[in-house]
Scaffold this motif. Structure first.
Motif, mmCIF file in Angstrom:
data_model
loop_
_atom_site.group_PDB
_atom_site.id
_atom_site.type_symbol
_atom_site.label_atom_id
_atom_site.label_comp_id
_atom_site.label_asym_id
_atom_site.label_seq_id
_atom_site.Cartn_x
_atom_site.Cartn_y
_atom_site.Cartn_z
ATOM 1 N N TYR A 6 -27.402 13.723 47.336
ATOM 2 C CA TYR A 6 -28.146 13.710 48.585
ATOM 3 C C TYR A 6 -27.164 13.952 49.712
ATOM 4 O O TYR A 6 -26.159 13.268 49.834
ATOM 5 C CB TYR A 6 -28.827 12.368 48.803
ATOM 6 C CG TYR A 6 -30.041 12.108 47.925
ATOM 7 C CD1 TYR A 6 -30.458 12.997 46.947
ATOM 8 C CD2 TYR A 6 -30.770 10.957 48.085
ATOM 9 C CE1 TYR A 6 -31.553 12.747 46.159
ATOM 10 C CE2 TYR A 6 -31.885 10.693 47.305
ATOM 11 C CZ TYR A 6 -32.279 11.590 46.348
ATOM 12 O OH TYR A 6 -33.379 11.341 45.578
ATOM 13 N N SER A 8 -26.284 17.001 53.212
ATOM 14 C CA SER A 8 -26.706 18.026 54.158
ATOM 15 C C SER A 8 -25.880 19.272 53.874
ATOM 16 O O SER A 8 -25.229 19.360 52.845
ATOM 17 C CB SER A 8 -26.491 17.537 55.595
ATOM 18 O OG SER A 8 -25.120 17.340 55.832
ATOM 19 N N SER A 9 -25.864 20.172 54.787
ATOM 20 C CA SER A 9 -25.119 21.418 54.578
ATOM 21 C C SER A 9 -23.643 21.276 54.948
ATOM 22 O O SER A 9 -22.983 22.258 55.239
ATOM 23 C CB SER A 9 -25.756 22.554 55.371
ATOM 24 O OG SER A 9 -25.711 22.244 56.747
ATOM 25 N N ARG A 30 -30.858 17.106 47.216
ATOM 26 C CA ARG A 30 -31.846 16.927 48.284
ATOM 27 C C ARG A 30 -31.139 16.907 49.624
ATOM 28 O O ARG A 30 -30.164 16.179 49.816
ATOM 29 C CB ARG A 30 -32.608 15.628 48.091
ATOM 30 C CG ARG A 30 -33.703 15.487 49.138
ATOM 31 C CD ARG A 30 -34.769 14.542 48.682
ATOM 32 N NE ARG A 30 -34.815 13.402 49.568
ATOM 33 C CZ ARG A 30 -35.228 12.212 49.218
ATOM 34 N NH1 ARG A 30 -35.577 11.964 47.985
ATOM 35 N NH2 ARG A 30 -35.284 11.250 50.091
ATOM 36 N N ASP A 31 -31.642 17.710 50.531
ATOM 37 C CA ASP A 31 -31.140 17.742 51.902
ATOM 38 C C ASP A 31 -31.823 16.598 52.647
ATOM 39 O O ASP A 31 -33.024 16.670 52.942
ATOM 40 C CB ASP A 31 -31.471 19.081 52.544
ATOM 41 C CG ASP A 31 -30.907 19.220 53.952
ATOM 42 O OD1 ASP A 31 -30.695 18.180 54.621
ATOM 43 O OD2 ASP A 31 -30.699 20.360 54.381
ATOM 44 N N MET A 33 -31.517 15.671 55.572
ATOM 45 C CA MET A 33 -31.869 15.980 56.955
ATOM 46 C C MET A 33 -33.333 16.453 57.004
ATOM 47 O O MET A 33 -34.052 16.158 57.943
ATOM 48 C CB MET A 33 -30.954 17.062 57.532
ATOM 49 C CG MET A 33 -29.471 16.687 57.509
ATOM 50 S SD MET A 33 -29.102 15.098 58.239
ATOM 51 C CE MET A 33 -29.436 15.444 59.936
ATOM 52 N N ARG A 34 -33.741 17.176 55.979
ATOM 53 C CA ARG A 34 -35.118 17.681 55.909
ATOM 54 C C ARG A 34 -36.064 16.683 55.245
ATOM 55 O O ARG A 34 -37.243 16.639 55.571
ATOM 56 C CB ARG A 34 -35.156 18.989 55.135
ATOM 57 C CG ARG A 34 -34.445 20.098 55.842
ATOM 58 C CD ARG A 34 -34.570 21.373 55.079
ATOM 59 N NE ARG A 34 -33.776 22.404 55.730
ATOM 60 C CZ ARG A 34 -33.485 23.547 55.181
ATOM 61 N NH1 ARG A 34 -33.908 23.834 53.973
ATOM 62 N NH2 ARG A 34 -32.766 24.432 55.831
ATOM 63 N N HIS A 35 -35.538 15.944 54.278
ATOM 64 C CA HIS A 35 -36.336 14.989 53.514
ATOM 65 C C HIS A 35 -35.609 13.646 53.501
ATOM 66 O O HIS A 35 -34.848 13.359 52.575
ATOM 67 C CB HIS A 35 -36.555 15.490 52.086
ATOM 68 C CG HIS A 35 -37.145 16.858 52.033
ATOM 69 N ND1 HIS A 35 -38.479 17.108 52.271
ATOM 70 C CD2 HIS A 35 -36.581 18.070 51.787
ATOM 71 C CE1 HIS A 35 -38.706 18.403 52.174
ATOM 72 N NE2 HIS A 35 -37.575 19.011 51.886
ATOM 73 N N ARG A 88 -28.153 11.279 59.814
ATOM 74 C CA ARG A 88 -26.708 11.466 60.014
ATOM 75 C C ARG A 88 -25.942 10.145 60.065
ATOM 76 O O ARG A 88 -24.722 10.133 60.070
ATOM 77 C CB ARG A 88 -26.441 12.266 61.280
ATOM 78 C CG ARG A 88 -26.903 13.705 61.167
ATOM 79 C CD ARG A 88 -26.025 14.639 61.954
ATOM 80 N NE ARG A 88 -26.547 15.985 61.919
ATOM 81 C CZ ARG A 88 -26.276 16.870 60.964
ATOM 82 N NH1 ARG A 88 -25.505 16.533 59.965
ATOM 83 N NH2 ARG A 88 -26.789 18.079 61.005
#
Length: 139
Positions: A6, A8-9, A30-31, A33-35, A88
């Motif tokens: 889990y 982010s980019s 799983r990103d 930030m989106r989920h 974040r």
């Protein structure tokens, strides 16, 4: 349970995913930030920590400083809500399964996710491998 990554980019998450791909170890990405994480997921991750919230919260992040948080006095329910609202706050990536957790990318510690039999095989091979092209000085 399958390994979960889990994040982010960010660079650490990309390194983790490349490492799992290079070692042919299946994982679920799983990103967050989106989920964002669910409360159940946050609780599971916290159960796997050794240092509790301090291990997963990015105290150097901009959002942590803006919110002016004090982890020592912050109720857990409030922290769960903040993590969902501000992903974040969590250090990236979170790599975990049922029993193990790694926060951030560390090439040495990530090996804990290699299946035990494969780790034994790799150790055996490294102990008994011979250099195919030895460099002999003075010849």
């Amino acid at each position: 349970m399958k390994i979960k990554v889990y994040g982010s980019s960010c660079a650490s998450t990309r390194k983790s995913r490349r490492w799992f791909n290079a070692h042919n170890i299946p994982y679920i990405y799983r990103d967050i930030m989106r989920h964002p994480l669910s409360v159940d997921e946050i609780q599971h991750i916290l159960r796997l920590t050794e240092a509790g919230t301090e291990e997963i919260i990015s105290t150097r992040s901009k959002i942590y400083k803006e919110l002016d948080l004090n982890l020592e006095t912050l109720p857990l329910k409030k922290l769960y809500k903040l993590i969902q609202e501000f992903p974040r706050l969590v250090r990236h990536p979170l790599i975990f399964d049922d029993n193990k957790l790694q926060v951030g990318f560390d090439e040495h510690n990530i090996r804990q996710f290699i299946p035990r039999e494969e780790r034994k095989k790799l150790l055996f091979e490294s102990l008994f491998s011979f250099n195919q092209d030895p460099q002999i000085e003075g010849i």
